[in-house]
Design a protein around this motif. Structure first.
Motif, PDB file in Angstrom:
ATOM      1  N   VAL A  17       6.493   3.395   0.641  1.00 17.82           N
ATOM      2  CA  VAL A  17       5.433   4.097  -0.080  1.00 17.82           C
ATOM      3  C   VAL A  17       5.939   4.554  -1.452  1.00 17.82           C
ATOM      4  CG1 VAL A  17       3.979   6.174  -0.060  1.00 17.82           C
ATOM      5  CG2 VAL A  17       4.160   4.746   1.987  1.00 17.82           C
ATOM      6  N   GLY A  20       5.646   2.044  -3.970  1.00 14.19           N
ATOM      7  CA  GLY A  20       4.300   1.693  -4.382  1.00 14.19           C
ATOM      8  C   GLY A  20       3.464   0.929  -3.373  1.00 14.19           C
ATOM      9  N   ALA A  21       3.979   0.749  -2.162  1.00  6.43           N
ATOM     10  CA  ALA A  21       3.214   0.028  -1.146  1.00  6.43           C
ATOM     11  C   ALA A  21       1.999   0.852  -0.708  1.00  6.43           C
ATOM     12  CB  ALA A  21       4.094  -0.267   0.072  1.00  6.43           C
ATOM     13  N   SER A  22       0.885   0.171  -0.510  1.00  8.53           N
ATOM     14  CA  SER A  22      -0.303   0.837   0.035  1.00  8.53           C
ATOM     15  C   SER A  22      -0.100   1.036   1.536  1.00  8.53           C
ATOM     16  CB  SER A  22      -1.543  -0.028  -0.194  1.00  8.53           C
ATOM     17  OG  SER A  22      -1.469  -1.195   0.618  1.00  8.53           O
ATOM     18  N   ASN A  23      -0.977   1.830   2.136  1.00 10.29           N
ATOM     19  CA  ASN A  23      -0.896   2.006   3.589  1.00 10.29           C
ATOM     20  C   ASN A  23      -1.020   0.669   4.309  1.00 10.29           C
ATOM     21  OD1 ASN A  23      -0.733   4.711   3.016  1.00 10.29           O
ATOM     22  ND2 ASN A  23      -2.580   5.292   4.120  1.00 10.29           N
ATOM     23  N   GLN A  24      -1.932  -0.177   3.836  1.00 11.03           N
ATOM     24  CA  GLN A  24      -2.127  -1.489   4.461  1.00 11.03           C
ATOM     25  C   GLN A  24      -0.877  -2.368   4.302  1.00 11.03           C
ATOM     26  OE1 GLN A  24      -4.267   0.038   2.365  1.00 11.03           O
ATOM     27  NE2 GLN A  24      -6.020   0.439   3.683  1.00 11.03           N
ATOM     28  N   GLU A  25      -0.295  -2.370   3.119  1.00 11.80           N
ATOM     29  CA  GLU A  25       0.914  -3.173   2.888  1.00 11.80           C
ATOM     30  C   GLU A  25       2.072  -2.672   3.739  1.00 11.80           C
ATOM     31  OE1 GLU A  25       0.088  -4.338  -1.802  1.00 11.80           O
ATOM     32  OE2 GLU A  25       1.149  -2.485  -1.320  1.00 11.80           O
ATOM     33  N   VAL A  34      -2.432   0.730  10.552  1.00 17.94           N
ATOM     34  CA  VAL A  34      -2.662   1.621   9.413  1.00 17.94           C
ATOM     35  C   VAL A  34      -2.734   3.065   9.909  1.00 17.94           C
ATOM     36  CG1 VAL A  34      -4.274   2.232   7.561  1.00 17.94           C
ATOM     37  CG2 VAL A  34      -3.775  -0.169   8.035  1.00 17.94           C
ATOM     38  N   GLU A  38      -0.637   6.266   8.567  1.00 18.60           N
ATOM     39  CA  GLU A  38      -1.253   7.526   8.147  1.00 18.60           C
ATOM     40  C   GLU A  38      -0.639   8.714   8.887  1.00 18.60           C
ATOM     41  OE1 GLU A  38      -5.358   6.712   8.938  1.00 18.60           O
ATOM     42  OE2 GLU A  38      -5.584   5.497   7.130  1.00 18.60           O
ATOM     43  N   SER A  52       1.649  14.417  -2.191  1.00 19.21           N
ATOM     44  CA  SER A  52       1.099  13.169  -2.723  1.00 19.21           C
ATOM     45  C   SER A  52       2.156  12.072  -2.691  1.00 19.21           C
ATOM     46  CB  SER A  52       0.636  13.365  -4.171  1.00 19.21           C
ATOM     47  OG  SER A  52       1.762  13.564  -5.007  1.00 19.21           O
ATOM     48  N   ARG A  53       1.677  10.841  -2.862  1.00 20.47           N
ATOM     49  CA  ARG A  53       2.592   9.692  -2.918  1.00 20.47           C
ATOM     50  C   ARG A  53       3.520   9.816  -4.119  1.00 20.47           C
ATOM     51  NH1 ARG A  53      -0.342   6.218   0.631  1.00 20.47           N
ATOM     52  NH2 ARG A  53       0.764   4.282   0.281  1.00 20.47           N
TER      53      ARG A  53
END
Length: 63
Positions: A17, A20-25, A34, A38, A52-53
């Protein structure tokens, strides 16, 4: 060190994360759902006292 407070699974997710990876990635790379991402992120944020990320990424770079 911030990562010392995390489990191995949480550390892997936090680093993805922070990069920069999204939750899906992150879910796809770690072979989890997912929803699992979370839930782990919530625990990571609580353990490291971040909200925050971006703050997570900063915390992991500084420490």
């Amino acid at each position: 060190m911030a990562l010392a407070a995390l489990t191995e699974a949480e550390t892997r997710l936090a680093l993805l994360v922070a990069e920069g990876a999204s939750n899906q990635e992150a879910a796809a790379k770690l072979f989890v759902s997912v929803k699992t991402v979370e839930a782990r992120l919530t625990r990571i944020y609580q353990k490291l006292d971040v909200r925050s990320r971006a703050q997570l990424a900063t915390t992991l770079r500084v420490h």
